[in-house]
Design a protein around this motif. Structure first.
Motif, PDB file in Angstrom:
ATOM      1  N   ASN A   1      22.670  63.026  24.949  1.00  0.00           N
ATOM      2  CA  ASN A   1      23.508  63.677  25.954  1.00  0.00           C
ATOM      3  C   ASN A   1      23.486  62.929  27.276  1.00  0.00           C
ATOM      4  OD1 ASN A   1      24.310  65.630  24.169  1.00  0.00           O
ATOM      5  ND2 ASN A   1      23.015  67.252  25.008  1.00  0.00           N
ATOM      6  N   LYS A   2      22.358  62.297  27.599  1.00  0.00           N
ATOM      7  CA  LYS A   2      22.299  61.480  28.815  1.00  0.00           C
ATOM      8  C   LYS A   2      23.281  60.308  28.714  1.00  0.00           C
ATOM      9  CE  LYS A   2      17.543  62.283  30.394  1.00  0.00           C
ATOM     10  NZ  LYS A   2      17.290  62.056  31.796  1.00  0.00           N
ATOM     11  N   VAL A   3      23.337  59.703  27.535  1.00  0.00           N
ATOM     12  CA  VAL A   3      24.250  58.577  27.340  1.00  0.00           C
ATOM     13  C   VAL A   3      25.696  59.074  27.322  1.00  0.00           C
ATOM     14  CG1 VAL A   3      24.811  56.593  25.899  1.00  0.00           C
ATOM     15  CG2 VAL A   3      22.448  57.396  26.029  1.00  0.00           C
ATOM     16  N   LEU A   4      25.923  60.217  26.672  1.00  0.00           N
ATOM     17  CA  LEU A   4      27.270  60.798  26.648  1.00  0.00           C
ATOM     18  C   LEU A   4      27.742  61.155  28.056  1.00  0.00           C
ATOM     19  CD1 LEU A   4      26.985  63.079  23.492  1.00  0.00           C
ATOM     20  CD2 LEU A   4      28.640  61.226  23.808  1.00  0.00           C
ATOM     21  N   LYS A   5      26.815  61.597  28.893  1.00  0.00           N
ATOM     22  CA  LYS A   5      27.173  61.915  30.278  1.00  0.00           C
ATOM     23  C   LYS A   5      27.646  60.671  31.009  1.00  0.00           C
ATOM     24  CE  LYS A   5      25.411  64.248  34.395  1.00  0.00           C
ATOM     25  NZ  LYS A   5      24.250  64.967  34.994  1.00  0.00           N
ATOM     26  N   ALA A   6      26.969  59.545  30.751  1.00  0.00           N
ATOM     27  CA  ALA A   6      27.397  58.282  31.362  1.00  0.00           C
ATOM     28  C   ALA A   6      28.765  57.871  30.840  1.00  0.00           C
ATOM     29  CB  ALA A   6      26.364  57.189  31.062  1.00  0.00           C
ATOM     30  N   CYS A   7      29.015  58.086  29.547  1.00  0.00           N
ATOM     31  CA  CYS A   7      30.322  57.768  28.967  1.00  0.00           C
ATOM     32  C   CYS A   7      31.414  58.622  29.603  1.00  0.00           C
ATOM     33  CB  CYS A   7      30.305  57.996  27.448  1.00  0.00           C
ATOM     34  SG  CYS A   7      29.294  56.816  26.517  1.00  0.00           S
ATOM     35  N   ALA A   8      31.114  59.907  29.811  1.00  0.00           N
ATOM     36  CA  ALA A   8      32.089  60.815  30.422  1.00  0.00           C
ATOM     37  C   ALA A   8      32.376  60.410  31.860  1.00  0.00           C
ATOM     38  CB  ALA A   8      31.570  62.253  30.368  1.00  0.00           C
ATOM     39  N   ARG A   9      31.329  60.059  32.590  1.00  0.00           N
ATOM     40  CA  ARG A   9      31.498  59.679  33.995  1.00  0.00           C
ATOM     41  C   ARG A   9      32.349  58.430  34.142  1.00  0.00           C
ATOM     42  NH1 ARG A   9      26.547  59.595  35.102  1.00  0.00           N
ATOM     43  NH2 ARG A   9      26.181  57.351  34.882  1.00  0.00           N
ATOM     44  N   GLU A  10      32.238  57.507  33.172  1.00  0.00           N
ATOM     45  CA  GLU A  10      32.964  56.243  33.256  1.00  0.00           C
ATOM     46  C   GLU A  10      34.201  56.199  32.365  1.00  0.00           C
ATOM     47  OE1 GLU A  10      30.312  52.790  33.129  1.00  0.00           O
ATOM     48  OE2 GLU A  10      28.620  54.132  33.506  1.00  0.00           O
ATOM     49  N   GLY A  11      34.556  57.344  31.768  1.00  0.00           N
ATOM     50  CA  GLY A  11      35.772  57.405  30.962  1.00  0.00           C
ATOM     51  C   GLY A  11      35.711  56.594  29.682  1.00  0.00           C
ATOM     52  N   GLN A  12      34.511  56.410  29.138  1.00  0.00           N
ATOM     53  CA  GLN A  12      34.345  55.631  27.906  1.00  0.00           C
ATOM     54  C   GLN A  12      34.458  56.562  26.702  1.00  0.00           C
ATOM     55  OE1 GLN A  12      34.125  52.326  27.596  1.00  0.00           O
ATOM     56  NE2 GLN A  12      34.368  52.101  29.805  1.00  0.00           N
ATOM     57  N   TRP A  13      35.699  56.868  26.312  1.00  0.00           N
ATOM     58  CA  TRP A  13      35.931  57.849  25.256  1.00  0.00           C
ATOM     59  C   TRP A  13      35.496  57.348  23.875  1.00  0.00           C
ATOM     60  CZ3 TRP A  13      39.027  56.678  21.094  1.00  0.00           C
ATOM     61  CH2 TRP A  13      39.838  55.536  21.221  1.00  0.00           C
ATOM     62  N   GLU A  14      35.649  56.035  23.622  1.00  0.00           N
ATOM     63  CA  GLU A  14      35.378  55.528  22.279  1.00  0.00           C
ATOM     64  C   GLU A  14      33.889  55.604  21.921  1.00  0.00           C
ATOM     65  OE1 GLU A  14      37.310  52.088  19.463  1.00  0.00           O
ATOM     66  OE2 GLU A  14      37.078  51.694  21.590  1.00  0.00           O
TER      67      GLU A  14
END
Length: 295
Positions: free
Chosen positions: A86-99
């Motif tokens: 979830n920490k990594v997913l949060k970073a993906c969400a913050r930076e718009g990295q959907w893939e």
């Protein structure tokens, strides 16, 4: 053909067959994101990454960790947890990295982990930032199957994806589903939908949404009325535009000089000179500041 040549040919054939069998064995087995469901359309996750069994990591990354740093962090862990994912997913969400956000969910399942509600919400948020409404709806469907709570936050991210992709029909369907689930969209979601109606030329629906928001206790702001007015201007609906001015004033929202001038021009083009004179007098008095509440 010499005996030596024959042996070389046989050896070549054997090596080719061995290589083919090796490739077949190494090909990753297709895993469904949720057992019993078809594979979603977003990119399949890579083969589960090799993890260093002898290395322990004590620092799990700060709040400002980038998504690349997050993936590197996962590489070092032998037994990552849902919390770390979830920490990594949060970073993906913050930076718009959907893939990577989507295939990290799938990787969690492959590792025997069960994504929690936050996992799904963060993946949908990542899709929302980049206008990936199809992928956002895929994740949403799995979230429904897992019977996680659906709220304004979740649908707000889906609506954001629809808006970013300029898919106004899908945005309207998202709003309809919220209504079906007895969720009240917030002002931002309503404004997205009103603006989308204007883009589609559906001025009637734009006005309906303004009235619906008021009925459901959501106070429209200047942007709400301006978006609806733009839809009326595009459709050349002078009478309805004039009526919307009255609705704004009754709601305590000042139309402002620019909006008054827009409605005045519409009425002039429609030959409604009485209303042109009425708006002209209001403009001569200085009009009302756009967006200011009328006391």
């Amino acid at each position: 053909m010499t005996m030596g040549q024959s042996r070389l040919d046989a050896l070549g054939g054997t090596l080719a067959l061995a290589l083919l069998l090796t490739l077949v064995v190494l090909l990753p087995t297709a895993q469904a994101f949720v057992p019993g469901h078809p594979q979603p359309s977003f990119r399949s996750s890579p083969t589960i990454r090799a993890r260093a069994s002898a290395r322990e990591v004590t620092t799990l990354g700060g709040e400002d960790m980038s998504w690349q740093e997050g993936l590197n962090l996962l590489e070092t862990l032998e037994t990552p947890t849902v919390e770390i994912y979830n920490k990594v997913l949060k970073a993906c969400a913050r930076e718009g990295q959907w893939e990577p956000g989507c295939w990290l969910l799938e990787e969690m399942v492959e590792l025997g982990l069960e994504p929690d509600r936050q996992s799904f919400v963060l993946a949908i948020e990542a899709c929302g930032e980049q206008g990936r409404y199809e992928e956002a709806n895929h994740v949403l469907s799995y979230m429904k199957d897992a019977e996680h709570k659906l709220d304004n936050e979740v649908y707000g991210f889906v609506a954001r994806a629809c808006e970013a992709a300029k898919n106004w029909r899908q945005l309207q369907w998202t709003l309809d589903e919220m209504t079906y689930r007895e969720l009240v969209p917030d002002l931002v979601t309503y404004n997205r939908a009103i603006g989308g109606c204007g883009e589609e030329g559906e001025w009637e629906m734009a006005l309906t949404l303004v009235l619906e928001a008021d009925r459901r206790g959501v106070t429209c702001d200047y942007a709400s009325y301006d978006l609806a007015m733009q839809a009326l201007h595009k459709a050349k609906q002078a009478t309805r535009a004039h009526e919307l001015l009255k609705t704004m004033k009754e709601a305590g929202v000042a139309p402002g000089k620019d909006m008054l001038a827009l409605v005045m021009k519409l009425c002039q083009e429609a030959g409604e000179m009485v209303r042109v004179e009425e708006i002209g007098r209001e403009l001569d008095r200085g009009g009302l500041g756009g967006g200011r509440r009328v006391e």
